[in-house]
Design a protein around this motif. Structure first.
Motif, short mmCIF file in Angstrom:
data_model
loop_
_atom_site.label_atom_id
_atom_site.label_comp_id
_atom_site.label_asym_id
_atom_site.label_seq_id
_atom_site.Cartn_x
_atom_site.Cartn_y
_atom_site.Cartn_z
N MET A 1 4.45 39.54 66.80
CA MET A 1 5.57 40.37 66.39
C MET A 1 5.56 41.64 67.22
O MET A 1 4.67 42.46 67.09
N LYS A 2 6.51 41.80 68.10
CA LYS A 2 6.54 42.93 69.00
C LYS A 2 7.01 44.16 68.27
O LYS A 2 8.11 44.21 67.75
N ASN A 366 5.85 36.10 64.33
CA ASN A 366 6.95 36.01 63.37
C ASN A 366 6.39 35.97 61.96
O ASN A 366 5.25 35.54 61.74
N LEU A 367 7.18 36.40 61.01
CA LEU A 367 6.89 36.21 59.59
C LEU A 367 8.09 35.49 58.98
O LEU A 367 9.24 35.83 59.26
N VAL A 378 13.45 35.59 58.52
CA VAL A 378 12.39 35.61 59.53
C VAL A 378 12.38 37.00 60.15
O VAL A 378 13.43 37.57 60.43
N ARG A 379 11.20 37.55 60.30
CA ARG A 379 11.05 38.83 60.99
C ARG A 379 10.33 38.60 62.30
O ARG A 379 9.29 37.93 62.37
N GLU A 380 10.87 39.19 63.35
CA GLU A 380 10.29 39.10 64.69
C GLU A 380 10.33 40.50 65.29
O GLU A 380 11.39 41.00 65.67
N GLY A 381 9.17 41.14 65.37
CA GLY A 381 9.14 42.52 65.82
C GLY A 381 9.94 43.40 64.88
O GLY A 381 9.74 43.39 63.67
N ASN A 382 10.85 44.17 65.44
CA ASN A 382 11.68 45.04 64.62
C ASN A 382 12.90 44.33 64.05
O ASN A 382 13.65 44.91 63.25
#
Length: 452
Positions: A1-2, A366-367, A378-382
């Motif tokens: 996750m950036k 990712n979450l 889905v969360r990817e970085g910000n």
């Protein structure tokens, strides 16, 4: 996750070498405590807001002595799925556990729990509170790695004063191990008393312990001692009761912490505190400024108070790296030099490198959250992609807009498409829902999604 969060998880941990930690005898091994609140609002802990919107001195003291995760998430949008992920270190969807109704079937018997692992390492394992991972005898906590149990099997909430139960609904009984009991008092107080007794017994025997304390507080029904309710005057009777329940739970947590200190084991005890999901609207929880409540995949349903404390090893700090409740198991195993089984995927990660600010890449690329395809995120970085109840996709920049007020989906269609594809790939690797699938089944319903 950036994320720029990689730069902000900083502290010094003298003598901590997680990958090579060796404890030559049981006296030196740290004790483990996981305190899980139920439906506690993101803002309903003093340390979560400045200035504080509520007073929770015992919880706040854990935060002051430990690591506060500002991007701490539950793996489920409701209680039972989060508990399944927490105790296995895996996305609960890997074994078909998507919704609260899956608790009626139970945590699959081939899943290995944290209690299984720690008991094998010589720890005494105890659970005091709400199980919610199966109501049949085969799924009883004492058959899932725990050696001591005081609490109830499920579901949801439990009366805080009335401990009587019907024989045909024995999962509602308050039980000591396998035997129903009819104690008197306020349930939150009693759970703390049992937890303190568990600590006392095992310290006296010089046995390292794993204490899992999943309070049913502050889940409905809204009940608290009247003298506690009178402490508050918000103009909303239900909110006053909710605050009184939090106050009482905080007192209970304080008693547990005091017992650790009195017995001389506080500094060498690893303590986690978190909630099982976002605060519930039905119980007048406060998640502000986050959007929405429990049963939602917006931040208010997923982001929770989340603390790790280990006074002899961790100095107080704040970590902004996104973490999830299933990261607790691998973190504990790393601290104890316990190798994870190689016959299954572990999605959780050791959080210590994130805490030390030594990550060379995101802890999680990712979450994911999935509620049987009814809603997902889905969360990817910000960035966070949300599939809402209207079968539409929404995109948010969580770092700039954690209240999820500005939907950027129409401005970044390529990012939406990429994140949707990432979710679909992940979802294809998960198991079919084992519980009630009438509302969504295992069919991927994202093919006709619109952007709003």
């Amino acid at each position: 996750m950036k994320s720029s969060a990689l730069k902000t998880c900083l502290l010094t941990m003298p003598g901590l070498a997680m990958a090579t930690s060796v404890y030559p005898n049981s006296e030196q091994r740290p004790n483990i405590i996981i305190i899980l609140s139920d439906d506690q609002g993101n803002a309903d802990a003093g340390f979560q807001r400045s200035p504080a919107t509520i007073s929770t001195p015992a919880i706040d003291n854990i935060a002051k002595s430990g690591v506060v995760f500002t991007n701490g998430y539950a793996s489920g949008y409701v209680s039972s799925p989060t508990r399944a992920g927490l105790l296995t270190g895996r996305y609960q969807q890997r074994f078909g556990f998507y919704t609260a109704s899956d608790s009626r079937q139970g945590l699959p018997l081939n899943e290995i729990t944290l209690a299984d692992m720690l008991q094998k390492e010589g720890y005494r394992t105890g659970i005091f509170g709400k199980w919610h991972l199966g109501i049949e005898a085969a799924y009883h906590p004492l058959k899932r790695g725990f050696q001591d149990f005081y609490g109830f099997m499920g579901h949801g909430g439990h009366d805080y004063y009335n401990f009587s139960c019907q024989e045909e609904k024995n999962y509602e009984c308050i039980m000591r191990n396998y035997t129903p009991v009819n104690d008197e008092g306020y349930l939150t107080d009693i759970l703390a008393k049992e937890a303190c007794s568990f600590i006392d017994v095992n310290v006296s025997k010089k046995i390292p312990f794993f204490l899992y304390l999943p309070f049913n507080a502050v889940h409905t029904p809204l009940q608290a001692p009247e003298e506690d309710i009178k402490r508050f005057n918000t103009g909303d009777r239900n909110r006053d009761i909710q605050l009184a329940m939090i106050y009482r739970m905080d007192l209970a947590i304080g008693k547990v912490m005091n017992t650790l200190k009195e017995k001389g084991v506080y500094k060498n005890t690893i303590i986690f505190f978190l909630s099982d999901n976002g605060g519930a609207k039905a119980s007048n929880a406060n998640n502000l400024p986050l959007r929405d409540f429990k049963q939602s995949v917006y931040e208010g349903g997923l982001r929770v108070p989340f603390i790790m404390s280990w006074p002899s090893k961790l100095k107080p700090s704040v970590c902004n790296e996104p973490v999830m409740s299933f990261d607790i198991l691998p973190t504990i195993c790393s601290a104890l030099n316990i190798k994870l089984p190689t016959d299954r995927v572990y999605d959780g990660k050791d959080m210590i490198p994130a805490i030390k600010g030594k990550l060379k890449e995101p802890l999680h690329e990712n979450l994911f959250w999935d509620c049987n395809n009814i809603i997902w995120a889905v969360r990817e970085g910000n960035w966070k992609l949300v599939y809402n109840k209207k079968a539409a996709l929404e995109l948010y920049d969580i770092e700039k807009d954690n209240i999820e007020s500005v939907n950027l989906a129409s401005q970044f269609p390529d990012r939406v498409a990429d994140m949707k594809a990432t979710y679909e790939k992940w979802r294809s690797e998960m198991k079919s829902p084992m519980g009630d699938s009438k509302k969504g089944g295992n069919k991927n319903k994202t093919s006709s999604i619109s952007l709003i």
